[in-house]
Write an enzyme that holds these catalytic residues in place. Structure first.
Site, PDB file in Angstrom:
ATOM      1  N   TYR A  54      82.798  51.589 111.730  1.00 26.26           N
ATOM      2  CA  TYR A  54      83.388  50.629 110.790  1.00 26.26           C
ATOM      3  C   TYR A  54      84.879  50.897 110.574  1.00 26.26           C
ATOM      4  CZ  TYR A  54      79.133  48.366 108.929  1.00 26.26           C
ATOM      5  OH  TYR A  54      78.000  47.623 108.755  1.00 26.26           O
ATOM      6  N   ASP A  94      73.291  50.642 108.131  1.00 28.94           N
ATOM      7  CA  ASP A  94      73.354  49.227 107.780  1.00 28.94           C
ATOM      8  C   ASP A  94      72.108  48.506 108.315  1.00 28.94           C
ATOM      9  OD1 ASP A  94      74.574  46.809 106.846  1.00 28.94           O
ATOM     10  OD2 ASP A  94      75.182  46.371 108.905  1.00 28.94           O
ATOM     11  N   LYS A 117      72.046  58.585 117.855  1.00 29.94           N
ATOM     12  CA  LYS A 117      71.715  58.343 119.263  1.00 29.94           C
ATOM     13  C   LYS A 117      72.374  59.454 120.079  1.00 29.94           C
ATOM     14  CE  LYS A 117      70.444  54.932 121.380  1.00 29.94           C
ATOM     15  NZ  LYS A 117      69.181  54.693 122.173  1.00 29.94           N
TER      16      LYS A 117
HETATM   17  C1  IPM Z   1      76.052  46.020 103.573  1.00 27.89           C
HETATM   18  C2  IPM Z   1      76.761  44.849 104.185  1.00 27.89           C
HETATM   19  C3  IPM Z   1      78.192  45.233 104.492  1.00 27.89           C
HETATM   20  C4  IPM Z   1      78.149  46.329 105.516  1.00 27.89           C
HETATM   21  C5  IPM Z   1      79.120  44.097 104.933  1.00 27.89           C
HETATM   22  C6  IPM Z   1      79.118  42.947 103.964  1.00 27.89           C
HETATM   23  C7  IPM Z   1      80.531  44.591 105.157  1.00 27.89           C
HETATM   24  O1  IPM Z   1      76.066  44.399 105.299  1.00 27.89           O
HETATM   25  O2  IPM Z   1      76.517  46.516 102.536  1.00 27.89           O
HETATM   26  O3  IPM Z   1      75.025  46.428 104.102  1.00 27.89           O
HETATM   27  O4  IPM Z   1      78.031  46.068 106.732  1.00 27.89           O
HETATM   28  O5  IPM Z   1      78.243  47.478 105.114  1.00 27.89           O
HETATM   29 MG    MG Z   2      74.142  45.323 105.567  1.00 26.75          MG
END
Ligand code: IPM
Ligand code: MG
Length: 353
Positions: free
Chosen positions: A137, A245, A188
């Site tokens: 991210y 996520d 992984k």
């Molecule tokens: C979450 C959401 C977020 C993420 C998005 C909205 C940036 O999916 O909090 O799980 O990917 O972390």
């Molecule tokens: Mg999410």
């Protein structure tokens, strides 16, 4: 004096946050100051940016931030780094809330709402500890570039340092001591060096400082399968930003509804925590008044417990949600007919009684 900042955001965020605000009013926690600010698309519309500087400053000066949800199709064309989601990532990074706690708990009254068979999910209580401010991210370099042959290339970087791995693993091991003393670490390592390092560092930390915790390792794809096949085997799942996520959404759904599940993002002790429902802004049902407010309310409970020094109020709120469900209170995502505010009232009635 403690401070809670509400960031209702977009879509169903404001509707569900309004119910949490009602609960806060009724709880009347002594010395708690509650303020509200624009965030996400709502802030883009007013200020041109998803997270204004003064709102970020307010968040950093609070004890806890309770978010609704961000995003929606009307901001899909906005430049990538100015989107609502970019504001959320900026907030998480600035608050340095590296440990995202996502409980996937199946309420007894909802076991039949699960997409899995009742016997697979009854009593389910998994705590995901997702790394939240690193990994793919945030890794650099990232971007979309034009290649000499005219093709375009999109790229991101998955990266974790020893320190980033150890601090979130420490949170997981500490929490494990208050639960089943079992951690499953997920990556992984079969294809990614960052996964190899993750596995080694987590194991090292366990051997050095947490010999009382049972640690296992699992590849993320297998974990996805196991979460559907036999989810009761898990207690704490420790994983990175991206896998966390995906896997937390997967497990959330098997508890009956995404609309039920809260989350807490915490960092160094004494710094503010960020609390948010796992669900998104659900633009398809926004403004219709039947979104489930439970995830927001349960996120508020986590804020009361972890950041606002009010663990008893947290217990009361959680018990009231459970009692309302046991009494048959259901929003549409749970197969019922209650609206958002009505569901809130059903919970408030249990809180009072
Ligand atoms: C979450 C959401 C977020 C993420 C998005 C909205 C940036 O999916 O909090 O799980 O990917 O972390
Ligand atoms: Mg999410």
């Amino acid at each position: 004096m403690t401070k809670l900042l509400l960031l209702p955001g977009d879509g169903i965020g404001p509707e569900v946050s309004a119910v949490s605000r009602r609960i806060l009013d009724v709880l009347a926690i002594p010395g708690l100051e509650v303020t509200e600010a624009l965030f996400g698309g709502a802030s883009i519309d007013r200020h041109g940016v998803p997270l204004a500087d003064d709102v970020l400053a307010q968040a950093l000066a609070s004890d806890a931030v309770l978010m609704g949800a961000v995003g929606g199709p009307q901001w899909a064309a906005v430049a990538y780094d100015k989107r609502p989601e970019a504001g959320l990532l900026k907030l998480r990074a600035a608050m340095n809330v590296y440990a995202n706690l996502r409980p996937a708990r199946c309420f007894a009254a909802l076991a039949d709402a699960s997409s899995l068979k009742r016997e697979l999910v009854e009593g389910l209580d998994i705590l995901f500890v997702r790394e939240l401010v690193g990994g793919v991210y945030f890794g650099e370099p990232r971007g979309i570039e034009r290649l000499p042959n005219g093709e375009r290339r999109g790229f991101n970087t998955q990266s974790y340092t020893t320190h980033e791995i150890r601090r979130v693993a420490t949170t997981a091991f500490e929490l494990a001591r208050g639960r089943g003393r079992k951690v499953c670490s997920v990556e992984k390592a079969n294809v990614m060096e960052s996964g190899v390092l993750w596995r080694e560092e987590v194991q090292k930390l366990r051997d050095e400082s947490y010999p009382d915790i049972e640690l296992s390792h699992m590849y993320a794809d297998n974990c996805a399968m196991q979460l559907v096949k036999a989810p009761l085997q898990f207690d704490i799942i420790l994983t990175d930003n991206l896998f966390g996520d995906l896997l937390s959404d997967l497990a959330a759904m098997s508890t009956g509804s995404l609309g039920m599940l809260p989350s807490a993002a915490i960092g160094v002790a004494g710094t503010p925590g960020l609390y948010e429902p796992i669900h998104g802004s659900a633009p398809d049902i926004a403004g219709k008044g039947f979104a489930n407010p439970c995830a927001s309310i349960l996120s508020l409970a986590m804020a009361l417990r972890h950041s606002l020094g009010a663990p008893q109020a947290a217990d009361r709120v959680e018990a009231a949600v459970e009692a309302a469900l046991d009494a048959g209170a259901r929003t549409r995502d749970l197969g019922g007919m209650l609206g958002t505010a009505e569901m809130g009232e059903a919970i408030l009635a249990k809180l009072a009684g």
